[in-house]
Design a protein around this motif. Structure first.
Motif, short mmCIF file in Angstrom:
data_model
loop_
_atom_site.label_atom_id
_atom_site.label_comp_id
_atom_site.label_asym_id
_atom_site.label_seq_id
_atom_site.Cartn_x
_atom_site.Cartn_y
_atom_site.Cartn_z
N THR A 35 0.82 -1.22 0.00
CA THR A 35 0.00 0.00 0.00
C THR A 35 0.85 1.27 0.00
O THR A 35 0.34 2.35 -0.29
N SER A 36 2.15 1.13 0.29
CA SER A 36 3.02 2.31 0.20
C SER A 36 3.14 2.80 -1.23
O SER A 36 3.44 3.97 -1.47
N TRP A 37 2.89 1.91 -2.19
CA TRP A 37 2.89 2.33 -3.60
C TRP A 37 1.74 3.29 -3.88
O TRP A 37 1.79 4.05 -4.84
N LEU A 38 0.71 3.24 -3.02
CA LEU A 38 -0.44 4.12 -3.17
C LEU A 38 -0.31 5.38 -2.32
O LEU A 38 -1.25 6.16 -2.22
N GLY A 39 0.85 5.55 -1.70
CA GLY A 39 1.09 6.74 -0.90
C GLY A 39 0.78 6.59 0.58
O GLY A 39 0.88 7.55 1.33
N MET A 40 0.40 5.39 1.01
CA MET A 40 0.12 5.18 2.43
C MET A 40 1.42 4.88 3.16
O MET A 40 2.38 4.42 2.56
N PRO A 41 1.47 5.11 4.47
CA PRO A 41 2.72 4.88 5.21
C PRO A 41 2.99 3.39 5.42
O PRO A 41 2.07 2.58 5.47
N VAL A 42 4.26 3.05 5.54
CA VAL A 42 4.66 1.69 5.87
C VAL A 42 4.56 1.52 7.38
O VAL A 42 5.04 2.37 8.14
N LEU A 43 3.93 0.45 7.82
CA LEU A 43 3.76 0.21 9.26
C LEU A 43 5.08 -0.22 9.88
O LEU A 43 5.88 -0.92 9.26
N GLY A 44 5.27 0.18 11.10
CA GLY A 44 6.46 -0.22 11.84
C GLY A 44 6.28 -1.60 12.45
O GLY A 44 5.24 -2.25 12.32
N THR A 45 7.31 -2.05 13.14
CA THR A 45 7.30 -3.38 13.73
C THR A 45 6.20 -3.53 14.78
O THR A 45 5.45 -4.51 14.75
N ALA A 46 6.09 -2.58 15.69
CA ALA A 46 5.11 -2.69 16.77
C ALA A 46 3.68 -2.69 16.23
O ALA A 46 2.84 -3.48 16.68
N ALA A 47 3.40 -1.84 15.28
CA ALA A 47 2.05 -1.78 14.71
C ALA A 47 1.72 -3.07 13.95
O ALA A 47 0.61 -3.59 14.05
N SER A 48 2.69 -3.60 13.22
CA SER A 48 2.47 -4.85 12.49
C SER A 48 2.20 -6.00 13.44
O SER A 48 1.32 -6.83 13.20
N ILE A 49 2.96 -6.06 14.53
CA ILE A 49 2.77 -7.13 15.50
C ILE A 49 1.41 -7.00 16.18
O ILE A 49 0.70 -8.00 16.37
N ALA A 50 1.02 -5.78 16.55
CA ALA A 50 -0.26 -5.58 17.23
C ALA A 50 -1.44 -5.94 16.32
O ALA A 50 -2.36 -6.65 16.75
N ILE A 51 -1.40 -5.48 15.10
CA ILE A 51 -2.49 -5.80 14.17
C ILE A 51 -2.50 -7.28 13.84
O ILE A 51 -3.55 -7.93 13.78
N GLY A 52 -1.32 -7.86 13.63
CA GLY A 52 -1.22 -9.29 13.36
C GLY A 52 -1.75 -10.13 14.50
O GLY A 52 -2.41 -11.16 14.28
N ALA A 53 -1.49 -9.72 15.74
CA ALA A 53 -1.98 -10.45 16.90
C ALA A 53 -3.51 -10.42 16.97
O ALA A 53 -4.14 -11.41 17.36
N MET A 54 -4.10 -9.29 16.58
CA MET A 54 -5.57 -9.20 16.60
C MET A 54 -6.19 -10.03 15.49
O MET A 54 -7.19 -10.73 15.71
N ILE A 55 -5.62 -9.98 14.31
CA ILE A 55 -6.15 -10.75 13.18
C ILE A 55 -5.97 -12.24 13.40
O ILE A 55 -6.77 -13.06 12.95
N ALA A 56 -4.93 -12.62 14.13
CA ALA A 56 -4.62 -14.04 14.33
C ALA A 56 -5.65 -14.77 15.18
O ALA A 56 -5.78 -15.98 15.06
N VAL A 57 -6.37 -14.07 16.03
CA VAL A 57 -7.33 -14.74 16.93
C VAL A 57 -8.41 -15.48 16.12
O VAL A 57 -8.54 -16.70 16.26
#
Length: 73
Positions: A35-57
């Motif tokens: 999505t950074s190709w569309l101008g959106m920011p690249v997520l950092g490590t902490a944000a990726s882990i937090a979102i991944g942990a929520m989606i994983a449930v």
């Protein structure tokens, strides 16, 4: 239908959650790179882990059900 033997769906999900959470965090990070190709920011490590942990449930619970059905057949 025979009674299930072995691990329950919940126990399988608990065992698989760390693997699934890590996989989801990686997927979220790579999705943010795309999505950074569309101008959106690249997520950092902490944000990726937090979102991944929520989606994983729910993903882990569904996958554990699939594994349980495979064990029953």
């Amino acid at each position: 239908m025979t009674p299930q033997s072995g691990w329950s769906r919940r126990r399988i999900a608990i065992a698989l959650y760390p693997l699934c959470a890590g996989a989801m965090a990686v997927n979220v990070f790579f999705a943010s790179l795309i999505t950074s190709w569309l101008g959106m920011p690249v997520l950092g490590t902490a944000a990726s882990i937090a979102i991944g942990a929520m989606i994983a449930v729910p993903a882990t619970y569904v996958f554990a059900g699939h594994i349980r059905r495979l064990m029953d057949t």
